[in-house]
Design an enzyme around this catalytic site. Structure first.
Site, mmCIF file in Angstrom:
data_model
loop_
_atom_site.group_PDB
_atom_site.id
_atom_site.type_symbol
_atom_site.label_atom_id
_atom_site.label_comp_id
_atom_site.label_asym_id
_atom_site.label_seq_id
_atom_site.Cartn_x
_atom_site.Cartn_y
_atom_site.Cartn_z
ATOM 1 N N ARG A 16 -3.773 -3.291 -16.465
ATOM 2 C CA ARG A 16 -3.694 -4.738 -16.687
ATOM 3 C C ARG A 16 -5.094 -5.297 -16.836
ATOM 4 N NH1 ARG A 16 -0.712 -9.663 -14.762
ATOM 5 N NH2 ARG A 16 -1.907 -11.295 -15.757
ATOM 6 N N ARG A 45 0.472 -8.479 -21.520
ATOM 7 C CA ARG A 45 0.002 -7.675 -20.393
ATOM 8 C C ARG A 45 0.803 -6.400 -20.260
ATOM 9 N NH1 ARG A 45 2.264 -12.805 -17.487
ATOM 10 N NH2 ARG A 45 1.561 -13.459 -19.474
ATOM 11 N N ASP A 78 2.824 -7.236 -14.998
ATOM 12 C CA ASP A 78 2.667 -8.451 -14.218
ATOM 13 C C ASP A 78 3.566 -8.315 -12.996
ATOM 14 O OD1 ASP A 78 1.741 -11.011 -13.608
ATOM 15 O OD2 ASP A 78 3.337 -11.995 -14.721
ATOM 16 N N ASP A 85 4.506 -10.484 -9.534
ATOM 17 C CA ASP A 85 4.337 -11.764 -8.850
ATOM 18 C C ASP A 85 5.206 -11.835 -7.608
ATOM 19 O OD1 ASP A 85 2.536 -13.005 -10.666
ATOM 20 O OD2 ASP A 85 4.199 -13.490 -12.002
#
Length: 176
Positions: A86, A95, A98, A100
């Protein structure tokens, strides 16, 4: 081993071999003794949200148990993103991976590095639909998620398509 914190993580990839990127991240999460993957959603194909023109994503969600604090978990997730190549060059841009933190127990946190619940979560079908799939009936945000999914689907500006079930030995079976 019993890990104390219940966390929902959203994941996505739209560069390179998308499934390989996600599977590498899942393998790295699984290898960490302080993380137990409890549930994993199906993969979803989603159109990107935001001003940057880019390829579709594969997204999904995980429910994990961990003994990490929110800040410690964020560091681990960033290390995994880096291991999966990344690069943070364009905000909301393409990307390889990811990861989160969306929900961490029922914590409400706002610091310089982390906001929980994730501030964009209730604006994104690609976050809410996979989490709804794996959360239990007693999850404290379940009704809010269901309501917001209905609102976002009426708006018809976001697309999401379920691709496949995830059935492997990284996750425990859902409780009946």
């Amino acid at each position: 081993m019993s890990l104390n914190n219940q966390v929902y993580i959203s994941y996505g990839s739209n560069m390179g071999d998308l499934k390989a990127n996600i599977n590498q991240a899942l393998a790295l999460l699984t290898a960490d003794p302080k993380i137990q993957i409890e549930r994993q959603s199906a993969f979803y194909q989603t159109a990107p949200v935001g001003p940057v023109e880019q390829a579709d994503f594969i997204n999904g969600a995980l429910k994990i148990s961990t003994d990490y604090t929110p800040d410690q978990l964020l560091v681990v997730l960033h290390q995994i993103e880096h291991a999966c190549r990344r690069e943070r060059t364009i905000h909301w841009g393409p990307r390889t991976l990811d990861l989160d933190i969306i929900f961490f127990n029922e914590l409400v946190l706002q610091s310089a590095t982390l906001v929980i619940p994730h501030p964009e979560a209730f604006k994104r079908l690609f976050v809410l639909v996979p989490i709804l799939e794996i959360c239990g009936a007693d999850f404290y945000q379940k009704t809010a998620i269901e309501t917001q999914i209905a609102i976002l689907k009426q708006d018809q500006t976001q697309t999401i398509k379920r691709l496949e079930e995830v059935n492997d030995d990284r996750t425990s079976k859902p409780a009946n």
